[in-house]
Design a protein around this motif. Structure first.
Motif, PDB file in Angstrom:
ATOM      1  N   GLU A 291       5.783   0.673  56.745  1.00  0.00           N
ATOM      2  CA  GLU A 291       4.820  -0.369  57.688  1.00  0.00           C
ATOM      3  C   GLU A 291       4.128   0.264  58.444  1.00  0.00           C
ATOM      4  O   GLU A 291       3.115  -0.335  58.406  1.00  0.00           O
TER       5      GLU A 291
ATOM      6  N   SER B  91      -0.829   0.898  57.961  1.00  0.00           N
ATOM      7  CA  SER B  91      -1.689  -0.574  58.748  1.00  0.00           C
ATOM      8  C   SER B  91      -2.576   0.879  59.288  1.00  0.00           C
ATOM      9  O   SER B  91      -2.304   0.700  60.402  1.00  0.00           O
TER      10      SER B  91
ATOM     11  N   SER C 123       0.032  -2.147  48.393  1.00  0.00           N
ATOM     12  CA  SER C 123      -0.737  -3.355  49.108  1.00  0.00           C
ATOM     13  C   SER C 123       0.812  -3.760  50.065  1.00  0.00           C
ATOM     14  O   SER C 123       1.676  -2.890  50.045  1.00  0.00           O
ATOM     15  N   GLU C 124       0.863  -5.114  50.852  1.00  0.00           N
ATOM     16  CA  GLU C 124       1.824  -5.145  51.610  1.00  0.00           C
ATOM     17  C   GLU C 124       2.601  -5.807  50.533  1.00  0.00           C
ATOM     18  O   GLU C 124       3.646  -5.873  50.873  1.00  0.00           O
TER      19      GLU C 124
ATOM     20  N   LEU D   1       4.924  -2.827  49.714  1.00  0.00           N
ATOM     21  CA  LEU D   1       5.873  -3.327  51.229  1.00  0.00           C
ATOM     22  C   LEU D   1       7.058  -4.290  51.104  1.00  0.00           C
ATOM     23  O   LEU D   1       8.209  -4.135  50.948  1.00  0.00           O
TER      24      LEU D   1
END
Length: 437
Positions: free
Chosen positions: A310, A314, A329-330, A333
């Motif tokens: 995580e 970012s 991408s999120e 994740l």
């Protein structure tokens, strides 16, 4: 019957070839030069059993069959120059043998059994060699026909177009991609090029190998998939691309997890992380490491890997995201975190994360959506919600069948036995009928 352990017998057996197969390939190699060879089954047997040394011409033909460059053929050192029967070790001249082995393994499946995947021990050893080895640039070739840079650019452009098609169209591109990889392999072997062009050719071979490997993996051809990933790793080793090399190790680890060998997956990923630089690439490796650790019940290490994934995702950087992980991408994740938590027994939180991830997924990623739906169906079942599980599994199955995603179909079929205890729940009979059709 006593096993034939002669290096020639082991090398051909590893490639799914019988003695007559090898003799036929040797004769074909001679014919390509406008010559003839008297190789037959009996002669191959004399080399392998009686210990007779092939003459220079025969050794050169054998080298061509196995993809060994002629400048590596030491006639006096027979049979020590033959390729290893297992995983070809990383070396400055290892790219061509690895590429040719992968391509040869995919040819004429009717003559042999489907290749098994490479052993976990061999893969971990390969990953260790990658993590500690000395990198060397792809060298120029001063012989052969000069390669036109515009032709290489055309190959790069069209290969990119083929590999970025939507899944529904990409299911038809397998033979084209095989042909492109064969062409690039031949250019590396026989063309004349500068070091920069050589690096581009190796990069193209790596990209094509990765796409072809995933195509094989999606169709359950694990032995072929692992060999193409290994060939791509050799290509990146030659060009010195660390992050792309980590991509191939990550894919081999993913395959190991898929085949219920999370320990091998974790050991590969731990080695891959030692030389991976871009934050997005490291994030993906940490995410896959978390999945493999969770499957082993290692809660603390899993949560640590998820936290690292995580944070890395970012992390700002000026460097462009490598193409092989640009899709991360999120959404990914969230879903992979959910899968990890589900393996650790936190089903409700896992289900929530998988739903959130699916909602974040862009419409263009249909195959991934099908996989995420199958994951959701699994957590619905674990929560005792068979009707919702059936609805989601049916959606996943229909999507996978429409776009041609056999791996996703396999995921749903793997859930079917768990539905049979809920045969009266809404949607379950229809799902069972669709799965059986």
């Amino acid at each position: 019957m006593t096993e034939n352990t002669h290096p020639l017998a082991l090398a051909r057996s590893a490639r799914g070839m019988t003695g007559p197969d090898l003799a036929r390939e040797i004769r074909a190699a001679a014919e390509r030069r406008g010559l003839r060879s008297g190789a037959d089954r009996q002669r191959v047997r004399k080399w392998e059993v009686a210990g007779i040394t092939p003459d220079r011409e025969s050794q050169e033909y054998i080298a061509e069959v196995f993809g060994v460059p002629l400048d590596e053929v030491d006639v006096k050192a027979w049979p020590n120059w033959l390729p290893d029967a297992g995983v070809i070790p990383l070396a400055p001249a290892s790219t061509l043998p690895a590429l040719r082995e992968a391509l040869r393994a995919s040819m004429d499946r009717s003559r042999r059994t489907v290749l098994s995947a490479i052993s976990g021990t061999a893969l971990v050893t390969l990953a260790g060699a990658w993590a500690t080895g000395t990198w060397s640039e792809a060298t120029k070739r001063a012989q052969g026909k000069a390669i036109d840079e515009d032709f290489v650019a055309l190959l790069e452009q069209t290969s990119t177009q083929l590999t970025t098609l939507a899944t529904q169209q990409r299911q038809h591109t397998g033979p084209l991609l095989d042909a492109y990889l064969t062409t690039v392999t031949d250019l590396i072997a026989h063309g004349r090029y500068s070091p920069p062009l050589g690096i581009r050719l190796h990069a193209l071979a790596a990209s094509l190998s990765q796409t072809v490997a995933w195509h094989r993996f999606d169709h359950g051809l694990h032995g072929e998939a692992s060999r193409f990933w290994i060939a791509g790793l050799h290509s990146t080793y030659a060009s010195g691309d660390h992050d792309m090399g980590a991509a191939f190790l990550s894919d081999l680890a993913y395959q190991a997890s898929w085949r219920d060998d999370p320990r091998t997956a974790a050991r590969i990923l731990e080695r891959a992380l030692t030389r991976t630089h871009h934050p997005a690439a490291r994030s993906l490796l940490q995410l896959r490491l978390a999945r493999s650790l969770a499957a082993q019940g290692e809660r603390r290490a899993t949560l640590r890997a998820l936290s690292a994934a995580e944070h890395l995702l970012s992390t700002p950087t000026r460097d462009p995201v490598p193409g092989w992980c640009s899709w991360l991408s999120e959404a990914d994740l969230a879903v992979d975190s959910g899968q990890s938590l589900n393996d650790l027994g936190e089903t409700r939180r896992a289900h929530q994360l998988i739903e959130e991830g699916q909602a974040l997924l862009p419409p263009s990623r249909d195959k991934t959506r099908g996989v995420f739906l199958a994951y959701r169906a699994k957590t619905h079942l674990a929560l005792g919600e068979p009707d919702q599980a059936a609805a989601v599994a049916t959606e996943s199955l229909e999507l996978a069948q429409r776009i041609g995603a056999p791996r996703c179909v396999a995921l749903v079929h793997g859930l079917i036995p768990h539905f049979r205890g809920f045969s009266t729940a809404q949607g379950v009979p229809e799902l069972l009928a669709k799965a059986a059709a």
